[in-house]
Design a protein around this motif. Structure first.
Motif, PDB file in Angstrom:
ATOM      1  N   ILE A 134     106.435 -20.013  18.297  1.00 63.27           N
ATOM      2  CA  ILE A 134     105.775 -20.647  17.161  1.00 63.27           C
ATOM      3  C   ILE A 134     106.359 -22.039  16.970  1.00 63.27           C
ATOM      4  CG2 ILE A 134     105.153 -18.522  15.980  1.00 63.27           C
ATOM      5  CD1 ILE A 134     107.625 -18.855  14.242  1.00 63.27           C
ATOM      6  N   HIS A 135     105.527 -22.948  16.448  1.00 63.21           N
ATOM      7  CA  HIS A 135     105.945 -24.343  16.322  1.00 63.21           C
ATOM      8  C   HIS A 135     106.805 -24.558  15.086  1.00 63.21           C
ATOM      9  CE1 HIS A 135     105.759 -28.669  15.806  1.00 63.21           C
ATOM     10  NE2 HIS A 135     105.219 -28.807  17.019  1.00 63.21           N
ATOM     11  N   ARG A 136     106.323 -24.149  13.910  1.00 63.92           N
ATOM     12  CA  ARG A 136     107.028 -24.189  12.620  1.00 63.92           C
ATOM     13  C   ARG A 136     107.126 -25.574  12.007  1.00 63.92           C
ATOM     14  NH1 ARG A 136     112.371 -20.601  12.546  1.00 63.92           N
ATOM     15  NH2 ARG A 136     113.132 -22.219  13.941  1.00 63.92           N
ATOM     16  N   MET A 168     109.443 -35.017   3.028  1.00 59.99           N
ATOM     17  CA  MET A 168     108.263 -34.891   2.193  1.00 59.99           C
ATOM     18  C   MET A 168     107.067 -34.460   3.034  1.00 59.99           C
ATOM     19  SD  MET A 168     108.906 -35.400  -0.964  1.00 59.99           S
ATOM     20  CE  MET A 168     107.307 -35.787  -1.644  1.00 59.99           C
ATOM     21  N   GLY A 169     106.921 -35.116   4.198  1.00 57.78           N
ATOM     22  CA  GLY A 169     105.824 -34.723   5.056  1.00 57.78           C
ATOM     23  C   GLY A 169     105.965 -33.303   5.530  1.00 57.78           C
ATOM     24  N   THR A 170     107.147 -32.938   5.966  1.00 60.60           N
ATOM     25  CA  THR A 170     107.380 -31.585   6.462  1.00 60.60           C
ATOM     26  C   THR A 170     107.140 -30.553   5.372  1.00 60.60           C
ATOM     27  OG1 THR A 170     108.965 -32.375   8.093  1.00 60.60           O
ATOM     28  CG2 THR A 170     109.091 -30.062   7.487  1.00 60.60           C
ATOM     29  N   ALA A 171     107.679 -30.806   4.182  1.00 58.66           N
ATOM     30  CA  ALA A 171     107.517 -29.859   3.085  1.00 58.66           C
ATOM     31  C   ALA A 171     106.047 -29.638   2.778  1.00 58.66           C
ATOM     32  CB  ALA A 171     108.264 -30.362   1.851  1.00 58.66           C
ATOM     33  N   ALA A 172     105.233 -30.685   2.885  1.00 56.80           N
ATOM     34  CA  ALA A 172     103.825 -30.596   2.532  1.00 56.80           C
ATOM     35  C   ALA A 172     103.041 -29.696   3.487  1.00 56.80           C
ATOM     36  CB  ALA A 172     103.209 -31.996   2.515  1.00 56.80           C
ATOM     37  N   TYR A 173     103.571 -29.426   4.669  1.00 58.40           N
ATOM     38  CA  TYR A 173     102.858 -28.609   5.654  1.00 58.40           C
ATOM     39  C   TYR A 173     103.511 -27.244   5.862  1.00 58.40           C
ATOM     40  CZ  TYR A 173     100.884 -33.193   6.376  1.00 58.40           C
ATOM     41  OH  TYR A 173     100.290 -34.398   6.161  1.00 58.40           O
ATOM     42  N   MET A 174     104.593 -26.984   5.134  1.00 60.26           N
ATOM     43  CA  MET A 174     105.247 -25.680   5.225  1.00 60.26           C
ATOM     44  C   MET A 174     104.321 -24.581   4.711  1.00 60.26           C
ATOM     45  SD  MET A 174     109.109 -25.992   3.822  1.00 60.26           S
ATOM     46  CE  MET A 174     110.472 -26.402   4.866  1.00 60.26           C
ATOM     47  N   SER A 175     104.404 -23.429   5.331  1.00 63.39           N
ATOM     48  CA  SER A 175     103.719 -22.265   4.788  1.00 63.39           C
ATOM     49  C   SER A 175     104.489 -21.757   3.566  1.00 63.39           C
ATOM     50  CB  SER A 175     103.645 -21.163   5.844  1.00 63.39           C
ATOM     51  OG  SER A 175     104.952 -20.700   6.167  1.00 63.39           O
ATOM     52  N   PRO A 176     103.851 -21.007   2.687  1.00 65.21           N
ATOM     53  CA  PRO A 176     104.567 -20.485   1.512  1.00 65.21           C
ATOM     54  C   PRO A 176     105.791 -19.668   1.880  1.00 65.21           C
ATOM     55  CG  PRO A 176     102.201 -20.240   1.218  1.00 65.21           C
ATOM     56  CD  PRO A 176     102.410 -20.693   2.631  1.00 65.21           C
ATOM     57  N   GLU A 177     105.713 -18.899   2.953  1.00 64.68           N
ATOM     58  CA  GLU A 177     106.871 -18.081   3.316  1.00 64.68           C
ATOM     59  C   GLU A 177     108.025 -18.952   3.799  1.00 64.68           C
ATOM     60  OE1 GLU A 177     103.769 -17.633   6.679  1.00 64.68           O
ATOM     61  OE2 GLU A 177     103.814 -17.722   4.498  1.00 64.68           O
ATOM     62  N   GLN A 178     107.717 -20.054   4.503  1.00 72.09           N
ATOM     63  CA  GLN A 178     108.787 -20.976   4.901  1.00 72.09           C
ATOM     64  C   GLN A 178     109.408 -21.640   3.680  1.00 72.09           C
ATOM     65  OE1 GLN A 178     106.258 -23.018   8.005  1.00 72.09           O
ATOM     66  NE2 GLN A 178     108.266 -23.321   8.917  1.00 72.09           N
ATOM     67  N   ALA A 179     108.568 -22.073   2.746  1.00 66.58           N
ATOM     68  CA  ALA A 179     109.072 -22.715   1.531  1.00 66.58           C
ATOM     69  C   ALA A 179     109.943 -21.765   0.727  1.00 66.58           C
ATOM     70  CB  ALA A 179     107.905 -23.205   0.679  1.00 66.58           C
ATOM     71  N   ALA A 189     109.306 -16.999   9.524  1.00 62.36           N
ATOM     72  CA  ALA A 189     108.020 -17.569   9.910  1.00 62.36           C
ATOM     73  C   ALA A 189     107.531 -16.895  11.177  1.00 62.36           C
ATOM     74  CB  ALA A 189     108.161 -19.074  10.126  1.00 62.36           C
ATOM     75  N   ASP A 190     106.202 -16.733  11.287  1.00 63.26           N
ATOM     76  CA  ASP A 190     105.602 -16.227  12.513  1.00 63.26           C
ATOM     77  C   ASP A 190     104.357 -17.059  12.813  1.00 63.26           C
ATOM     78  OD1 ASP A 190     103.626 -15.295  10.802  1.00 63.26           O
ATOM     79  OD2 ASP A 190     104.334 -13.215  10.854  1.00 63.26           O
ATOM     80  N   ARG A 191     103.509 -16.594  13.724  1.00 71.48           N
ATOM     81  CA  ARG A 191     102.366 -17.395  14.137  1.00 71.48           C
ATOM     82  C   ARG A 191     101.423 -17.687  12.977  1.00 71.48           C
ATOM     83  NH1 ARG A 191      99.774 -13.867  18.750  1.00 71.48           N
ATOM     84  NH2 ARG A 191     101.980 -13.764  19.281  1.00 71.48           N
ATOM     85  N   ARG A 192     101.394 -16.807  11.978  1.00 72.20           N
ATOM     86  CA  ARG A 192     100.546 -17.055  10.814  1.00 72.20           C
ATOM     87  C   ARG A 192     101.035 -18.262  10.013  1.00 72.20           C
ATOM     88  NH1 ARG A 192     100.974 -10.988   8.655  1.00 72.20           N
ATOM     89  NH2 ARG A 192     103.120 -11.553   9.174  1.00 72.20           N
ATOM     90  N   SER A 193     102.336 -18.574  10.121  1.00 73.47           N
ATOM     91  CA  SER A 193     102.850 -19.786   9.479  1.00 73.47           C
ATOM     92  C   SER A 193     102.254 -21.025  10.129  1.00 73.47           C
ATOM     93  CB  SER A 193     104.377 -19.817   9.564  1.00 73.47           C
ATOM     94  OG  SER A 193     104.947 -18.674   8.957  1.00 73.47           O
ATOM     95  N   ASP A 194     102.155 -21.016  11.460  1.00 71.75           N
ATOM     96  CA  ASP A 194     101.497 -22.126  12.161  1.00 71.75           C
ATOM     97  C   ASP A 194     100.034 -22.241  11.758  1.00 71.75           C
ATOM     98  OD1 ASP A 194     103.739 -22.922  13.497  1.00 71.75           O
ATOM     99  OD2 ASP A 194     103.188 -22.054  15.432  1.00 71.75           O
ATOM    100  N   ASN A 195      99.358 -21.098  11.545  1.00 73.30           N
ATOM    101  CA  ASN A 195      97.944 -21.122  11.172  1.00 73.30           C
ATOM    102  C   ASN A 195      97.752 -21.738   9.788  1.00 73.30           C
ATOM    103  OD1 ASN A 195      97.476 -19.910  13.605  1.00 73.30           O
ATOM    104  ND2 ASN A 195      97.245 -17.832  12.774  1.00 73.30           N
ATOM    105  N   VAL A 217     102.957 -26.103  -2.873  1.00 72.59           N
ATOM    106  CA  VAL A 217     102.692 -25.192  -1.757  1.00 72.59           C
ATOM    107  C   VAL A 217     102.658 -23.748  -2.240  1.00 72.59           C
ATOM    108  CG1 VAL A 217     103.624 -24.278   0.390  1.00 72.59           C
ATOM    109  CG2 VAL A 217     103.617 -26.740  -0.006  1.00 72.59           C
ATOM    110  N   LEU A 218     103.572 -23.405  -3.138  1.00 70.72           N
ATOM    111  CA  LEU A 218     103.703 -22.020  -3.590  1.00 70.72           C
ATOM    112  C   LEU A 218     102.667 -21.635  -4.647  1.00 70.72           C
ATOM    113  CD1 LEU A 218     107.595 -21.853  -3.820  1.00 70.72           C
ATOM    114  CD2 LEU A 218     106.156 -20.670  -2.162  1.00 70.72           C
ATOM    115  N   LYS A 219     102.107 -22.633  -5.384  1.00 67.45           N
ATOM    116  CA  LYS A 219     101.297 -22.266  -6.545  1.00 67.45           C
ATOM    117  C   LYS A 219      99.913 -22.923  -6.609  1.00 67.45           C
ATOM    118  CE  LYS A 219     105.287 -21.401  -9.557  1.00 67.45           C
ATOM    119  NZ  LYS A 219     105.971 -21.755 -10.839  1.00 67.45           N
TER     120      LYS A 219
END
Length: 843
Positions: A69-71, A125-136, A141-147, A176-178
Motif C-alpha cells: 500500500i502507498h499510504r 498540511m498536504g499529507t494530512a488532507a489526504y490521510m484516511s480517517p483511520e490513518q488520522a 492502514a490497508d489498501r482501503r486507505s489508499d482508496n 478528515v474525521l468529521k
C-alpha cells in the motif's frame, strides 16, 4: 519491495547504490508537472480527469496485488507526462502487508506521523488532507486507505479545490474525521458512476469503503464508454435536490419535530430530578514497575471536563481510560521530567510535555501535534476556555492552543517557582501557587498587581466553579469559599481528602471535572532516597544515608569519605549539603531561601563551588551582581566562613559547574536556557578577572562536560545526531572528535586512572576502554549493570551519580522504602462537589 513494483504507471526503482557511507536509491526520472501543479490552474475537465484517474487506479491495483500500500497518495506524488502518461511517485511510506498479517501485527504497522520538522505548509498540511480517517486516528492502514486517498484526489481534480482544509494540522485532521463532502460542489456533468465511485471511496468506515482499486477502474470505464445514464439523469437530480423536498426525509422532519415537542412538554411537567448521588470507587492503574518514579514538577492524573475519562502518566507512557471501560489503554509515549497531562476544555484533546515540547493528542488516538518548542521545565499547566494554555515554571507563559511561541505573562522569579497557573473567570487574573513559600497568589494580566490569598497554601491551588479555592497541603486536600468577582476568601479551610500524592515542589496528583467529579492518586513511597554504592557487577552496598527528598546531583569528595549533593526539599527549597559517609551524618552547607545547588569539590577537597540565585555583593569589588541571574559561588565544605561570589551567568536559565582543569585554575561548566534546548559548555579562568568564555557552543546541545585526569581530553554529551550520544575530543585546543557511545548516551565520567569512560544509557551503566597515550583509541561500549530503580537526573542536564576514587564503585540513589509503601491507587468520586458544598457552604 519497491523494485517489485514494475508497472508503466509507477515510477520505477532501478537499484541501491553506496556513496561513501550514504546509501542512495536510483529512481526513474519522470519529466513533466505534478498533478498538484495542474490542479493549481483550476478544475480538470472530465475528459482529461478520467484518464488520469484511471491510470492512478491501475497503479494502485498493481501495488495492492503485490501486497503493497502507498499510504501517501496525493497530487504532489503523481506526475503527468506530456504524452498523458501518469506516474505515481514516492512509495517512501509504502508498507508490505502479507496475506497472513495478523491484526496485532497490523496494529503495529507504522502510519504517517507528524513531527515538528514536518509541519511546514504544503508538506504535512498536504499529507494530512489526504490521510484516511483511520490513518488520522493512528490506526493501521490497508489498501482501503489508499482508496480513500484516491477519492480525495479525484474530488480535487474535478472541483479544483482541496476537499479537507483548515487553519492548522489539527483543523485539517478534524475535517478528515468529521466533515462530509459537499456533493453539490461536483461539476454538473459528473457521471453517476463517478459520483457513486466518490461516495464509496469517501466512506469513513473502512468496512463500507470501496475494497479494491480495480473496482474504481471499472467505474471510470463505465463513465468513459457512456454506458451510464447521462449526468442530468435521476441520480444527479437526486444529488442536487433539496433535503426537505424528498418525501421520506420530509416525513422524518415532521415526526422529529412532534417528538421533540412532546419531550419538551414532558420535561416541563415532570418533577425536578434530585442532585447526583456521591459515589466513590477506585480504578486499577496501569502496571507500576519498580523503576517507576514521579518527578517533582507536576501532576500525573487528570479527569476530563465532562468527568467521563481519566488520563494517567507513568512508565514513560500516557494511559487513557473511559470510566465505563474496564482498563487503561496506552495512547502516547512520553519522556522528560514529567509529562503532566491535562485535557482541553471540550475534552477532545490531551496536552502534555514531551522532550522539551508542549504537545497534544486526540483522545480518539492518532499522531501527536506539537504546540510549542523549547518549553523547558513546566510546573503544571491549564487549558482555558478562550483557547489559551498557561504554563507554570520559573515564569508563567501563555501559548495559543492552536500552537505558537510561548509568551511570558508573569516574569521570571529567581526566588520561587510558580505552580499550575489558572485563568480566573473574567480573563484578567491568574491564580497560581508560589514555591517554596507555599503562598497562593493572584496576579493581574492587565496591571501586574499581585495579591496574596494564602500565606501557606501548600501547593497546587485551583479555583472550582462551585465558588471554592481548593489546594493541597502535606497531602491533604482543603477548600475555602472564594468569590472570583471580589477576589476575597472566606476564612477557615476545611480538610476534605487525605493521602494525595504530592511532590516536593507542591504539585499534587488531583483533578476536578467541570461536572463535579474528583480523581486523585494515593500510595507510592514518600520516604525520600537512600544512597548506595554499586560495584561494576551491579552489587549494591546500602549506606546509612537517607535524603528527605529526591537527590538530583551528587559528587564524591577526592578522598572518597564525603558526598556533596543538592536536592529539592519538601518545601521546594534547594540547598547544598555534605554527607559524611563514615559517620552517616548529613550537614547543611547553605541555608539560602532561593536556589543553591549542583555543588562540586575543589581539587583539594576543602571547598565547594555551586550555582545560586542569591545576589550578595561581589567579595572582590563590593558591587552586587545583576539581580535575577544564576551565578557561581564558593564556600568551605564544612559550612563555615562567608559565601563568596565568583561570577554571574548574565542571562542564562541555568549555570552548572562540572569539572576542573588539572592545575585547578580553570572551571568547566554547562550553561543554557531552561529546558536544555540550548545547552553549551563554557570555561572560566579563576585567576585574574575570573572571565569566562564559551568552549563548545554549536547549533546542537552540548552538556555534561568531563575532563580526563591528565587534562588532555574532554568528554561530553551532544544531540548533534538527533539523540544524545557521548563524544570525546582534545582539550583545551578542541579537535579530533570521536563518538564514544552507540544507541544513546549521557552524563560521562572518567575513571580516575583515565583508562575508562563511563556513561549512562537509560538504566544502563556503560563503560568504554580508553587509550589516550598517543592518539585516542576507544573500545566497544559494554554494559556494567542495568537497574532502572537507581535514580538519576530526569532531564539529562544534571548528573545524579559519581564514581569512587578507586574507580570500582558508583554512588547512586534509590527510592527509600518503596518495598514497604502501598501501591498507587486512582480514586474517583462522582458528584464530589455535592459533598463539597455540604461541608464547605458558599455564602
Amino acid at each position: 519491495m519497491l523494485a517489485s513494483l514494475n508497472h508503466p504507471n509507477i515510477a520505477q526503482i532501478h537499484g541501491l547504490e553506496e556513496s561513501g557511507d550514504s546509501p542512495a536509491l536510483v529512481l526513474e526520472y519522470v519529466p513533466g508537472p505534478t498533478l498538484q501543479d495542474r490542479i493549481a490552474k483550476g478544475p480538470i475537465p472530465l475528459d482529461e480527469a478520467l484518464p488520469i484517474a484511471r491510470q492512478i487506479a491501475e497503479a494502485l491495483e498493481a501495488a495492492h496485488e503485490q501486497g503493497i500500500i502507498h499510504r501517501d497518495l496525493k497530487p504532489a506524488n503523481v506526475k503527468v507526462k506530456d504524452d498523458g502518461t501518469v506516474k505515481v511517485l514516492d512509495f517512501g511510506l509504502a508498507k508490505a502487508l502479507g496475506p497472513d498479517l495478523s491484526d496485532a501485527e497490523a496494529a503495529n504497522s507504522p502510519t504517517m506521523t507528524m513531527t515538528a520538522a514536518a509541519t511546514k505548509m504544503g508538506v504535512i498540511m498536504g499529507t494530512a488532507a489526504y490521510m484516511s480517517p483511520e490513518q488520522a486516528a493512528g490506526k493501521p492502514a490497508d489498501r482501503r486507505s489508499d482508496n480513500w486517498s484516491f477519492g480525495v484526489v479525484l474530488w480535487e481534480m474535478l472541483t479544483g479545490r482541496q476537499l479537507f482544509v483548515g487553519e492548522s494540522i489539527s483543523h485539517v485532521l478534524a475535517a478528515v474525521l468529521k466533515t462530509d463532502p459537499e456533493w453539490q460542489d461536483l461539476p454538473g456533468n459528473t457521471p453517476p458512476s463517478v459520483r457513486r465511485l466518490l461516495r464509496r471511496c469517501l466512506e469513513r468506515s473502512p468496512k463500507k469503503r470501496l475494497p479494491d482499486a480495480a473496482m474504481a477502474r471499472l467505474e471510470i470505464d463505465e463513465a468513459d464508454d457512456g454506458s451510464a445514464s447521462p449526468a442530468g439523469g435521476a441520480m444527479a437530480s437526486i444529488a442536487r435536490s433539496a433535503f426537505w423536498q424528498r418525501p421520506v426525509p420530509a416525513l422524518l422532519i415532521v415526526l422529529g419535530v412532534a417528538l421533540l415537542t412532546a419531550l419538551a412538554f414532558w420535561s416541563f411537567l415532570r418533577p425536578a430530578s434530585p442532585p447526583g448521588q456521591v459515589a466513590r470507587f477506585t480504578v486499577e492503574p496501569p502496571p507500576f514497575g519498580e523503576s517507576s518514579t514521579f518527578l517533582p514538577w507536576g501532576s500525573n492524573v487528570s479527569i476530563s471536563p465532562d468527568g467521563t475519562r481519566v488520563v494517567y502518566a507513568v512508565n514513560d507512557q500516557l494511559y487513557l481510560r473511559a470510566l465505563d471501560e474496564p482498563a487503561f489503554t496506552p495512547i502516547q509515549e512520553v519522556s522528560g521530567p514529567s509529562p503532566q497531562p491535562f485535557f482541553s476544555p471540550d475534552g477532545q484533546w490531551i496536552a502534555f510535555v514531551h522532550d522539551d515540547q508542549l504537545k497534544k493528542v486526540a483522545v480518539s488516538g492518532g499522531a501527536p501535534v506539537t504546540l510549542a518548542e523549547s518549553v523547558g521545565l513546566v510546573w503544571g499547566a491549564t487549558w482555558s476556555t478562550d483557547g489559551t494554555i498557561f504554563l507554570g515554571g520559573s515564569s508563567i507563559r501563555r501559548v495559543d492552543a492552536a500552537g505558537g511561541t510561548p509568551e511570558t505573562v508573569v516574569p521570571r522569579d529567581e526566588q520561587s517557582g510558580m505552580l499550575r497557573p489558572q485563568l480566573l473567570p473574567g480573563s484578567e487574573w491568574l491564580l497560581f501557587t508560589s514555591t517554596p513559600t507555599g503562598q497562593v497568589v493572584i496576579q493581574s494580566l492587565v496591571t501586574g498587581e499581585r495579591r496574596v490569598l494564602l500565606d501557606d497554601g501548600g501547593g497546587d491551588a485551583r479555583y472550582l466553579s462551585t465558588g471554592h479555592l481548593a489546594y493541597v497541603l502535606e497531602g491533604t486536600l482543603l477548600a475555602v469559599p472564594f468569590d472570583a468577582e471580589s477576589l476575597t476568601l472566606t476564612p477557615g479551610p476545611v480538610p476534605l481528602v487525605e493521602g494525595i500524592v504530592q511532590t516536593p515542589t507542591g504539585s499534587a496528583s488531583v483533578s476536578v471535572s467541570d461536572n463535579g467529579s474528583l480523581v486523585y492518586l494515593t500510595g507510592l513511597a514518600s520516604g525520600g532516597h537512600t544512597a548506595v554504592w554499586v560495584d561494576r557487577d551491579g552489587h549494591e552496598e546500602p549506606l546509612d544515608l537517607i535524603l528527605p527528598a529526591m537527590g538530583l546531583w551528587s559528587r564524591v569528595s577526592p578522598d572518597g569519605t564525603r558526598i556533596a549533593l543538592s536536592f529539592v526539599g519538601v518545601g521546594g527549597e534547594s540547598d547544598v549539603w555534605v554527607a559524611d559517609l563514615n559517620r552517616g551524618t548529613l550537614s547543611r552547607v547553605t541555608t539560602y531561601d532561593g536556589i543553591d545547588n549542583v555543588p562540586i569539590w575543589t581539587p583539594d577537597g576543602q571547598r565547594l563551588v555551586f550555582a545560586s540565585s542569591r545576589t550578595p555583593a561581589d567579595s572582590r569589588t563590593g558591587a552586587p551582581p545583576p539581580d535575577g541571574f544564576l551565578g557561581f559561588y564558593t564556600r568551605a565544605a564544612d559550612g563555615t566562613g562567608p559565601v563568596e561570589h565568583l561570577i554571574t551567568s548574565e542571562h542564562f536559565g541555568y549555570f552548572m559547574p562540572y569539572d576542573w582543569s588539572p592545575d585547578g585554575n580553570s572551571l568547566i561548566f554547562d550553561y543554557g536556557e531552561s529546558g536544555g534546548a540550548s545547552d553549551a559548555i563554557g570555561i572560566m579562568d579563576l585567576d585574574g578577572e575570573r572571565s569566562w568564555r564559551p568552549l563548545l557552543n554549536t547549533a546542537a546541545a552540548e552538556r555534561s562536560p568531563a575532563l580526563s585526569p591528565d587534562g588532555a581530553w574532554i568528554a561530553y554529551a551532544s544531540n548533534q545526531s538527533g539523540q544524545f550520544e557521548v563524544y570525546v575530543e582534545r582539550f583545551p585546543d578542541l579537535g579530533g572528535r570521536q563518538q564514544v557511545s552507540t544507541g544513546g548516551g549521557n552524563q560521562p565520567v572518567w575513571a580516575p586512572d583515565g583508562g575508562e569512560l563511563f556513561y549512562r544509557n537509560g538504566p544502563k551503566m556503560m563503560a568504554v576502554a580508553v587509550d589516550g597515550t598517543e592518539r585516542l583509541s576507544l573500545g566497544e561500549p559494554v554494559v556494567l549493570f542495568e537497574d532502572a530503580s537507581h535514580q538519576t537526573s530526569g532531564t539529562g542536564v544534571e548528573r545524579g551519580y559519581d564514581i569512587s576514587p578507586d574507580g570500582q564503585r558508583f554512588m547512586l540513589f534509590k527510592t527509600a522504602g518503596a518495598e514497604e509503601s502501598e501501591p498507587p491507587q486512582i480514586h474517583v468520586v462522582l458528584n464530589w462537589t455535592q459533598e463539597l458544598l455540604e461541608r464547605v457552604p458558599v455564602p
